[in-house]
Design an enzyme around this catalytic site. Structure first.
Site: not given
Ligand SMILES: [Zn+2]
Length: 151
Positions: A13, A120, A127, A129
């Site tokens: 992350h 992630h 996302k 991320c």
């Molecule tokens: Zn994340």
């Protein structure tokens, strides 16, 4: 109640903060406690200077991938956004070195193969991320097919 788990996955992350924000585990822990969580959601935080900080104890289930935290080790790189909160790969070389050293150690320790090392964004495609690309497209697809079975 804290649940114990056997690590099977590693998920990377980012903190979605600008490069100038030199934060670590204690700041992120404070944010997560403010959300009403019992502790920081990640097991590790890698600061801008590459220092690896321990977050939630490794054998306690984390809180970093919605619905898929069981057996999932969460590592958070500090950074990942520009000053307008847009995703930006601004991680330092020291962070990248620490990240892959830590991943390698955890893989050895818990017998986790490369297909179980994920980003992630692989668990949740909405996302960005962790912004950083951690594996080739082919490797990502192999991991994706495994994690779909897991989801
Ligand atoms: Zn994340």
């Amino acid at each position: 109640m804290t649940q114990q788990h056997q690590p099977m996955w590693i998920t990377v992350h980012c903190s979605a903060t600008p490069h100038s924000m030199d934060i670590g585990c204690s700041e992120i822990r404070r944010w997560h406690l403010q959300r009403g969580w019992q502790d920081i959601g990640y097991h590790y935080v890698i600061r801008r200077n590459g220092t690896i900080e321990q977050g939630r104890p490794l054998l306690q289930q984390g809180a970093h991938v919605t619905g898929n935290n069981k057996g999932n080790i969460g590592i958070c790189l500090v950074g990942g956004c520009d000053n307008k909160q847009k995703p930006q790969d601004n991680f330092t070389l020291a962070q990248r070195k620490s990240l892959f050293t830590l991943i390698e150690q955890l893989q050895q320790q818990y017998n986790i193969d490369d297909k179980h090392v994920t980003a992630h964004s692989q668990w949740n495609s909405s996302k960005a991320c962790p912004v950083i690309v951690i594996q080739s497209e082919a490797e990502r697809q192999e991991a994706n097919s495994l994690l779909r079975e897991n989801v």
